[in-house]
Design a protein around this motif. Sequence first.
Motif, PDB file in Angstrom:
ATOM      1  N   GLU A  71       0.839  -1.213   0.000  1.00  0.00           N
ATOM      2  CA  GLU A  71       0.000   0.000   0.000  1.00  0.00           C
ATOM      3  C   GLU A  71       0.867   1.254   0.000  1.00  0.00           C
ATOM      4  OE1 GLU A  71      -3.589  -2.034   2.710  1.00  0.00           O
ATOM      5  OE2 GLU A  71      -2.372  -0.402   3.544  1.00  0.00           O
ATOM      6  N   THR A  72       1.923   1.212   0.814  1.00  0.00           N
ATOM      7  CA  THR A  72       2.802   2.375   0.890  1.00  0.00           C
ATOM      8  C   THR A  72       3.447   2.645  -0.470  1.00  0.00           C
ATOM      9  OG1 THR A  72       3.250   1.933   3.221  1.00  0.00           O
ATOM     10  CG2 THR A  72       4.829   3.322   2.066  1.00  0.00           C
ATOM     11  N   LYS A  73       3.884   1.566  -1.112  1.00  0.00           N
ATOM     12  CA  LYS A  73       4.535   1.690  -2.419  1.00  0.00           C
ATOM     13  C   LYS A  73       3.577   2.337  -3.436  1.00  0.00           C
ATOM     14  CE  LYS A  73       7.470  -1.170  -5.353  1.00  0.00           C
ATOM     15  NZ  LYS A  73       7.945  -2.555  -5.596  1.00  0.00           N
ATOM     16  N   ASN A  74       2.330   1.887  -3.398  1.00  0.00           N
ATOM     17  CA  ASN A  74       1.322   2.475  -4.288  1.00  0.00           C
ATOM     18  C   ASN A  74       1.113   3.957  -3.991  1.00  0.00           C
ATOM     19  OD1 ASN A  74       0.822   0.177  -5.717  1.00  0.00           O
ATOM     20  ND2 ASN A  74      -0.893  -0.476  -4.411  1.00  0.00           N
ATOM     21  N   ASP A  75       1.013   4.266  -2.717  1.00  0.00           N
ATOM     22  CA  ASP A  75       0.831   5.665  -2.312  1.00  0.00           C
ATOM     23  C   ASP A  75       2.011   6.513  -2.781  1.00  0.00           C
ATOM     24  OD1 ASP A  75      -1.580   5.254  -1.100  1.00  0.00           O
ATOM     25  OD2 ASP A  75      -0.818   5.290   0.959  1.00  0.00           O
ATOM     26  N   PRO A 117       7.729  11.422  -1.392  1.00  0.00           N
ATOM     27  CA  PRO A 117       7.976  11.433   0.060  1.00  0.00           C
ATOM     28  C   PRO A 117       9.458  11.227   0.365  1.00  0.00           C
ATOM     29  CG  PRO A 117       6.095  10.034  -0.470  1.00  0.00           C
ATOM     30  CD  PRO A 117       6.763  10.371  -1.769  1.00  0.00           C
ATOM     31  N   GLY A 118       9.920  11.928   1.398  1.00  0.00           N
ATOM     32  CA  GLY A 118      11.337  11.837   1.744  1.00  0.00           C
ATOM     33  C   GLY A 118      11.557  11.658   3.231  1.00  0.00           C
ATOM     34  N   ILE A 119      12.489  10.781   3.562  1.00  0.00           N
ATOM     35  CA  ILE A 119      12.821  10.534   4.967  1.00  0.00           C
ATOM     36  C   ILE A 119      14.316  10.798   5.177  1.00  0.00           C
ATOM     37  CG2 ILE A 119      13.133   8.035   4.565  1.00  0.00           C
ATOM     38  CD1 ILE A 119      11.975   7.597   7.421  1.00  0.00           C
ATOM     39  N   ALA A 120      14.625  11.427   6.301  1.00  0.00           N
ATOM     40  CA  ALA A 120      16.032  11.703   6.627  1.00  0.00           C
ATOM     41  C   ALA A 120      16.359  11.051   7.960  1.00  0.00           C
ATOM     42  CB  ALA A 120      16.268  13.204   6.719  1.00  0.00           C
ATOM     43  N   VAL A 121      17.494  10.364   7.983  1.00  0.00           N
ATOM     44  CA  VAL A 121      17.938   9.728   9.220  1.00  0.00           C
ATOM     45  C   VAL A 121      19.237  10.391   9.661  1.00  0.00           C
ATOM     46  CG1 VAL A 121      18.606   7.571  10.333  1.00  0.00           C
ATOM     47  CG2 VAL A 121      16.879   7.552   8.518  1.00  0.00           C
ATOM     48  N   GLU A 163      14.018   3.305   0.089  1.00  0.00           N
ATOM     49  CA  GLU A 163      14.372   3.370  -1.332  1.00  0.00           C
ATOM     50  C   GLU A 163      13.580   2.357  -2.148  1.00  0.00           C
ATOM     51  OE1 GLU A 163      18.613   3.002  -1.129  1.00  0.00           O
ATOM     52  OE2 GLU A 163      18.804   4.998  -0.186  1.00  0.00           O
ATOM     53  N   ARG A 164      13.437   1.160  -1.582  1.00  0.00           N
ATOM     54  CA  ARG A 164      12.667   0.115  -2.291  1.00  0.00           C
ATOM     55  C   ARG A 164      11.219   0.534  -2.510  1.00  0.00           C
ATOM     56  NH1 ARG A 164      14.324  -4.878   1.054  1.00  0.00           N
ATOM     57  NH2 ARG A 164      16.523  -4.799   0.469  1.00  0.00           N
ATOM     58  N   LEU A 165      10.702   1.333  -1.579  1.00  0.00           N
ATOM     59  CA  LEU A 165       9.308   1.772  -1.714  1.00  0.00           C
ATOM     60  C   LEU A 165       9.193   3.036  -2.567  1.00  0.00           C
ATOM     61  CD1 LEU A 165       8.031   1.102   1.940  1.00  0.00           C
ATOM     62  CD2 LEU A 165       7.854  -0.388  -0.060  1.00  0.00           C
ATOM     63  N   GLY A 166      10.332   3.507  -3.061  1.00  0.00           N
ATOM     64  CA  GLY A 166      10.314   4.628  -3.999  1.00  0.00           C
ATOM     65  C   GLY A 166      10.480   6.000  -3.379  1.00  0.00           C
ATOM     66  N   MET A 167      10.816   6.039  -2.077  1.00  0.00           N
ATOM     67  CA  MET A 167      10.967   7.337  -1.409  1.00  0.00           C
ATOM     68  C   MET A 167      12.388   7.885  -1.563  1.00  0.00           C
ATOM     69  SD  MET A 167       9.137   6.708   2.251  1.00  0.00           S
ATOM     70  CE  MET A 167       7.843   5.485   2.410  1.00  0.00           C
ATOM     71  N   THR A 168      12.486   9.174  -1.310  1.00  0.00           N
ATOM     72  CA  THR A 168      13.797   9.774  -1.110  1.00  0.00           C
ATOM     73  C   THR A 168      14.271   9.398   0.292  1.00  0.00           C
ATOM     74  OG1 THR A 168      13.202  11.668  -2.473  1.00  0.00           O
ATOM     75  CG2 THR A 168      15.024  11.981  -0.918  1.00  0.00           C
ATOM     76  N   TYR A 174      20.337  -0.897  11.760  1.00  0.00           N
ATOM     77  CA  TYR A 174      18.951  -0.414  11.727  1.00  0.00           C
ATOM     78  C   TYR A 174      18.778   0.698  10.697  1.00  0.00           C
ATOM     79  CZ  TYR A 174      18.318  -2.720  16.321  1.00  0.00           C
ATOM     80  OH  TYR A 174      18.250  -3.616  17.354  1.00  0.00           O
ATOM     81  N   THR A 175      19.734   1.627  10.732  1.00  0.00           N
ATOM     82  CA  THR A 175      19.661   2.775   9.838  1.00  0.00           C
ATOM     83  C   THR A 175      19.705   2.327   8.373  1.00  0.00           C
ATOM     84  OG1 THR A 175      20.733   4.116  11.505  1.00  0.00           O
ATOM     85  CG2 THR A 175      20.772   4.956   9.270  1.00  0.00           C
ATOM     86  N   ARG A 176      20.622   1.398   8.106  1.00  0.00           N
ATOM     87  CA  ARG A 176      20.749   0.911   6.730  1.00  0.00           C
ATOM     88  C   ARG A 176      19.455   0.227   6.296  1.00  0.00           C
ATOM     89  NH1 ARG A 176      25.035  -2.919   6.936  1.00  0.00           N
ATOM     90  NH2 ARG A 176      26.207  -1.201   7.911  1.00  0.00           N
ATOM     91  N   ASN A 177      18.868  -0.582   7.186  1.00  0.00           N
ATOM     92  CA  ASN A 177      17.610  -1.266   6.863  1.00  0.00           C
ATOM     93  C   ASN A 177      16.495  -0.280   6.543  1.00  0.00           C
ATOM     94  OD1 ASN A 177      18.826  -3.703   7.241  1.00  0.00           O
ATOM     95  ND2 ASN A 177      17.959  -4.051   9.307  1.00  0.00           N
ATOM     96  N   LYS A 178      16.417   0.787   7.334  1.00  0.00           N
ATOM     97  CA  LYS A 178      15.369   1.783   7.100  1.00  0.00           C
ATOM     98  C   LYS A 178      15.579   2.464   5.751  1.00  0.00           C
ATOM     99  CE  LYS A 178      14.813   2.643  12.053  1.00  0.00           C
ATOM    100  NZ  LYS A 178      15.259   3.481  13.186  1.00  0.00           N
ATOM    101  N   GLN A 179      16.838   2.803   5.491  1.00  0.00           N
ATOM    102  CA  GLN A 179      17.143   3.480   4.222  1.00  0.00           C
ATOM    103  C   GLN A 179      16.794   2.620   3.025  1.00  0.00           C
ATOM    104  OE1 GLN A 179      21.252   5.289   4.345  1.00  0.00           O
ATOM    105  NE2 GLN A 179      19.811   6.831   3.617  1.00  0.00           N
ATOM    106  N   ARG A 180      17.212   1.344   3.100  1.00  0.00           N
ATOM    107  CA  ARG A 180      16.945   0.422   1.989  1.00  0.00           C
ATOM    108  C   ARG A 180      15.456   0.278   1.751  1.00  0.00           C
ATOM    109  NH1 ARG A 180      20.853  -4.416   3.460  1.00  0.00           N
ATOM    110  NH2 ARG A 180      22.829  -3.453   2.831  1.00  0.00           N
ATOM    111  N   LYS A 181      14.722   0.124   2.867  1.00  0.00           N
ATOM    112  CA  LYS A 181      13.272  -0.053   2.747  1.00  0.00           C
ATOM    113  C   LYS A 181      12.646   1.190   2.093  1.00  0.00           C
ATOM    114  CE  LYS A 181      11.035  -3.011   4.225  1.00  0.00           C
ATOM    115  NZ  LYS A 181      10.600  -4.225   3.488  1.00  0.00           N
TER     116      LYS A 181
END
Lengths: 287, 287
Positions: A17-21, A32-36, A57-62, A48-55
């Motif tokens: 759902e997130t990917k579609n959104d 959408p963009g997330i900064a860590v 990116e995979r969902l199409g976010m910045t 943890y940080t790397r996992n969040k970033q990868r996820k």
Amino acid sequence: MTTILDGKKLAKIINEETKNDVSQLTAAGIKPGIAVILVGDDEASQIYTRNKQRKAERLGMTSILKQFPASTEQQVIIDTVQSLNRDNTINAILVQSPLPAHISQSTVTEAIAPEKDVDGFHPINLGKLYANEPTHYPVACTPKGIMTMLDHYHIPIAGQRAVVVGRSILVGKPMAALLQNADATVTITNRQTQNLQSITKQADILVVATGTAHLITPEYVKPNSVIIDVGIEHDANGKLIGDVDFDRVADLTSAITPVPGGVGPMTIATLMQQTVELTKWSLENNG
Amino acid sequence: MTTILDGKKLAKIINEETKNDVSQLTAAGIKPGIAVILVGDDEASQIYTRNKQRKAERLGMTSILKQFPASTEQQVIIDTVQSLNRDNTINAILVQSPLPAHISQSTVTEAIAPEKDVDGFHPINLGKLYANEPTHYPVACTPKGIMTMLDHYHIPIAGQRAVVVGRSILVGKPMAALLQNADATVTITNRQTQNLQSITKQADILVVATGTAHLITPEYVKPNSVIIDVGIEHDANGKLIGDVDFDRVADLTSAITPVPGGVGPMTIATLMQQTVELTKWSLENNG
């Protein structure tokens, strides 16, 4: 019959759902963009940080990472937060815990713009949650993900006795507030609680977030209750262990989360989901 | 032996301390000031407001009243709040409830500078309280006054079972947070709670704030517990009635507040006390 609350499976649904959104928003020109922000070289935090970033990116976010050495001055971190607050391409800001001892967690948290505080740790967001304000505000991702899970599995909450073992700002307190807002009768326990077992045995819904492996044995459990295990301990082989002795407890319950594969995958899926929500809310408010 | 928790007597002690603090501050050129905003002509609100003003004046503080007709636009109230935020002679701002329906309580509350929010209703203050932050922040006066009373009478809290009946933002929620921060094991009940009696009977400390006259009868009470009655109902003759059936319950308890003369006088004494605290904190923060 015990229902296994399958966080891994549900997280996949939410991520879809997130990917579609994200792709719809991106098509409309709003990615959408997330900064860590990561300070120091704690190994677990880096993973943890790397996992969040990868996820993300995979969902199409910045996804951007601001990494600093452990010796960085607090003001540099505050300045970074403030610059991300002003950055229109960033909708969610996350400061990875733990911070080095010379940096005040609360000062950094309070510097985050509340509408980008995707962890829901800013006191104004926690206060709105506790007050049950009928407005948008971000909520800590682990308890928010647990509520999504309870909802998905149609577990009744209103009028139920809920017990939350542990009162951290990451899990216990926002969890208790969410359950209370859903009209459960909520008890929070802490290290000074006397006769814990007599309290947990009253719980129709028991959420355990103590970091004490296998604390919850059959004597702590009300038959046919629902048990949510936020355990994050690792054994000597690096295997994740729950706060609940699943093998001995599961048959007693009507529903229970496994560890791993229960709450864990829901947390990161909720982080991504909430980043999209923050993006949508920012459009509502600015557009 | 039952101890009657004498709020009237304790309030006098606190008011004496406040008066001394005010005269010391005034001698140093800093006269504490409280401003009350009253919208509409609700009779009870006018009485409460007048009482607060008189008390402030008697204790030597500056007290100002900003009174508006019920038809006043929300923006006028917000502008008034903001001008009081900037006014250095005012340390505490209080918006009398209820507000007319066309004015948003939360919008007005959030307009108050958190460091002048003497009612402790601003979400950032409630959030800091719930998070148990180790910094200064104002706290709702009724539950804060109850904590003062428990402390004065040396009632142990840590490790005790506390039950708060009612979850209002004025009393129940901040009360539960304060008890939790003092290491009690806290349960909050609400209207959907099943079998309330079985829960209140477990309470070492029972705080009742429902506005339902004489809800708590002996069957609801654990022997030798401590009972705090925040009742505010009036009977047909205008006499204040508690949420606890004092005459039938008192002998069962180790300590109990009367109504009137228990929590009531503590609330207004705490309001005055906290105004002085806000004044002192503002001096610490501004030099």
